[in-house]
Design a protein around this motif. Structure first.
Motif, short mmCIF file in Angstrom:
data_model
loop_
_atom_site.label_atom_id
_atom_site.label_comp_id
_atom_site.label_asym_id
_atom_site.label_seq_id
_atom_site.Cartn_x
_atom_site.Cartn_y
_atom_site.Cartn_z
N ALA A 33 0.93 -1.15 0.58
CA ALA A 33 -0.04 0.23 -0.29
C ALA A 33 0.94 1.54 0.15
N HIS A 34 0.10 1.55 -0.41
CA HIS A 34 1.32 3.31 -1.07
C HIS A 34 0.09 4.73 -1.36
N LYS A 35 0.35 5.50 -1.04
CA LYS A 35 -0.37 6.78 -0.46
C LYS A 35 0.93 7.89 -1.73
N LEU A 36 -0.76 9.09 -2.08
CA LEU A 36 0.20 10.30 -2.91
C LEU A 36 0.67 10.75 -1.69
N GLY A 101 -5.19 4.05 -3.08
CA GLY A 101 -6.72 3.21 -3.14
C GLY A 101 -5.76 1.75 -3.68
N GLU A 102 -7.12 0.99 -3.82
CA GLU A 102 -6.76 -0.38 -4.79
C GLU A 102 -6.82 -0.43 -5.97
N ILE A 103 -6.31 -0.78 -6.64
CA ILE A 103 -6.32 -1.28 -7.86
C ILE A 103 -5.61 -2.41 -8.26
N ASP A 104 -6.57 -3.30 -9.04
CA ASP A 104 -6.55 -4.67 -9.06
C ASP A 104 -5.81 -4.34 -10.58
N VAL A 214 6.37 11.36 -5.09
CA VAL A 214 4.76 12.01 -4.25
C VAL A 214 3.88 10.25 -3.85
N ARG A 215 4.73 9.90 -4.48
CA ARG A 215 4.09 8.29 -3.90
C ARG A 215 5.46 8.09 -2.70
N VAL A 216 4.83 7.54 -1.16
CA VAL A 216 5.39 6.75 -0.29
C VAL A 216 4.87 5.67 0.06
N LYS A 217 4.96 5.27 1.45
CA LYS A 217 4.50 4.16 1.71
C LYS A 217 3.03 4.22 2.34
N ALA A 218 2.05 4.13 2.55
CA ALA A 218 0.78 4.10 3.22
C ALA A 218 1.06 3.67 4.88
#
Length: 218
Positions: A33-36, A101-104, A214-218
């Motif tokens: 999981a990551h967030k922006l 979020g979550e992307i399959d 801009v993408r980091v661990k959630a």
């Protein structure tokens, strides 16, 4: 924002805005999981703008992506610029819209954005400053990308003498992985005003570099 520019320039969603760089969506490794985030400075020289150029089309394009497979989506948006007071033509801008979020299926989500942009472009009228999409979205895999799908496309806009705007070209890029989606529109003012707009390859490289920041661990 430039994404708003794409809405007008590319007649698109995500404003002068809106992908595969690592094989099909099913081949993109899931690294958790990551967030922006939207730092005050990115890429060493781009400072966050206090003004947002986001447009209704930006929101629509993100909603289209969310519908195609971004679960529990949260939205981020920021515009960045490099000012040059001595020579405004040396200035640069960068528009960033994203979801996490979550992307399959990252590739499916990326393609849904380009499909949405294409539809909006066909609906555009020449008198509203809409640009014309060039070719099809092209996949890129710059060294900085990592496990993600990345595609870019160009749009060319005709000159509008009444509005005092010249003909110009923009690049817009989209990436997706299993937890983040980013739509990036970089603008080099000098290139834009001379009708060139820079290369899609350079836009793809910049997008990949921005993703890392801009993408980091959630």
């Amino acid at each position: 924002m430039v994404i708003a520019v794409a809405a007008g320039v590319v007649a698109l969603a995500v404003g002068a805005y809106f992908l595969i760089g690592g094989g099909g969506g099913s081949n993109v490794a899931d690294d958790g999981a990551h967030k922006l985030i939207t730092p005050a400075t990115v890429l060493g020289e781009y400072k966050k703008s206090t003004k947002s150029n986001s447009s209704p089309e930006d929101k629509e394009s993100l909603k289209a992506a969310e519908k195609e497979g971004v679960r529990n989506a949260k939205e981020v948006q920021a515009d960045y610029e490099v000012k040059n007071e001595a020579n405004p033509l040396a200035g640069k801008m960068l528009s960033f819209n994203g979801l996490y979020g979550e992307i399959d299926d990252p590739e499916k989500v990326v393609d849904s954005i380009f499909a949405f942009v294409k539809t909006k472009s066909k609906e555009g009228k020449s008198e509203d400053g809409t640009g014309e999409l060039q070719g099809e979205p092209t996949a890129y895999n710059p060294p900085e990308l990592g496990d993600a799908v990345l595609k870019c496309q160009q749009s060319k806009s005709k000159a509008d003498p009444a509005a005092g705007t010249p003909a110009f070209t923009i690049n817009f890029c989209v990436w997706a992985d299993h937890s983040t989606l980013g739509i990036v529109v970089p603008l080099d003012m000098g290139s834009v005003l001379t009708g060139k707009g820079g290369s899609p390859e350079d836009a793809a490289s910049l997008t990949a570099k921005l993703r890392k920041e801009v993408r980091v661990k959630a």
